[in-house]
Scaffold this motif. Sequence first.
Motif, PDB file in Angstrom:
ATOM      1  N   GLU A  42      -3.630  -1.479  12.660  1.00 25.10           N
ATOM      2  CA  GLU A  42      -3.425  -1.145  11.241  1.00 25.10           C
ATOM      3  C   GLU A  42      -2.787  -2.261  10.426  1.00 25.10           C
ATOM      4  OE1 GLU A  42       0.246   1.267  10.124  1.00 25.10           O
ATOM      5  OE2 GLU A  42      -0.039   1.846  12.217  1.00 25.10           O
ATOM      6  N   ASP A  43      -2.298  -3.311  11.062  1.00 24.03           N
ATOM      7  CA  ASP A  43      -1.560  -4.368  10.371  1.00 24.03           C
ATOM      8  C   ASP A  43      -2.478  -5.250   9.520  1.00 24.03           C
ATOM      9  OD1 ASP A  43       0.731  -3.463  11.591  1.00 24.03           O
ATOM     10  OD2 ASP A  43       0.747  -5.027  13.120  1.00 24.03           O
ATOM     11  N   GLN A  63       1.219  -1.365   6.651  1.00 26.48           N
ATOM     12  CA  GLN A  63       1.149  -0.525   5.458  1.00 26.48           C
ATOM     13  C   GLN A  63       1.763   0.853   5.648  1.00 26.48           C
ATOM     14  OE1 GLN A  63      -3.101  -0.719   4.421  1.00 26.48           O
ATOM     15  NE2 GLN A  63      -2.405  -1.234   2.376  1.00 26.48           N
ATOM     16  N   SER A  64       1.622   1.430   6.804  1.00 31.06           N
ATOM     17  CA  SER A  64       2.097   2.803   7.006  1.00 31.06           C
ATOM     18  C   SER A  64       3.615   2.915   6.922  1.00 31.06           C
ATOM     19  CB  SER A  64       1.613   3.345   8.348  1.00 31.06           C
ATOM     20  OG  SER A  64       2.168   2.590   9.412  1.00 31.06           O
ATOM     21  N   ASN A  85       4.428   2.963   2.023  1.00 33.38           N
ATOM     22  CA  ASN A  85       3.118   3.336   2.527  1.00 33.38           C
ATOM     23  C   ASN A  85       2.044   3.094   1.466  1.00 33.38           C
ATOM     24  OD1 ASN A  85       0.919   4.452   3.774  1.00 33.38           O
ATOM     25  ND2 ASN A  85       1.857   6.426   4.163  1.00 33.38           N
ATOM     26  N   GLY A  86       1.021   2.330   1.833  1.00 34.82           N
ATOM     27  CA  GLY A  86      -0.096   2.053   0.942  1.00 34.82           C
ATOM     28  C   GLY A  86      -0.008   0.762   0.163  1.00 34.82           C
TER      29      GLY A  86
END
Length: 96
Positions: A42-43, A63-64, A85-86
Amino acid sequence: MPAYYDGERRQDTAVYRPSNGIWFFTLSSTGEVQSNRFGIAEDIPTPAYYDGDRLTGIAVFRQSTGIWYQLNSQTGLNILRFGKNGDIPLNSSLIL
């Protein structure tokens, strides 16, 4: 992710493979291919000059959680909470 990873002041070619968190570099000084595991799927890769040594440090923004993870040659691992987040990190070279 081209940048100065080996200090030669010539751009080195690099890619970040999010599926396994591995960075691959082709160094301009030797043509050698190196790799380094740093990050998760996810990075977002965010390489830049983080510790003033004129070498590009590898880094990711998660992001999380809004956390930056930086692996610097001089100072080692640096973790910074900045964002939420986002959020999307910006490359400083894109800011006028």
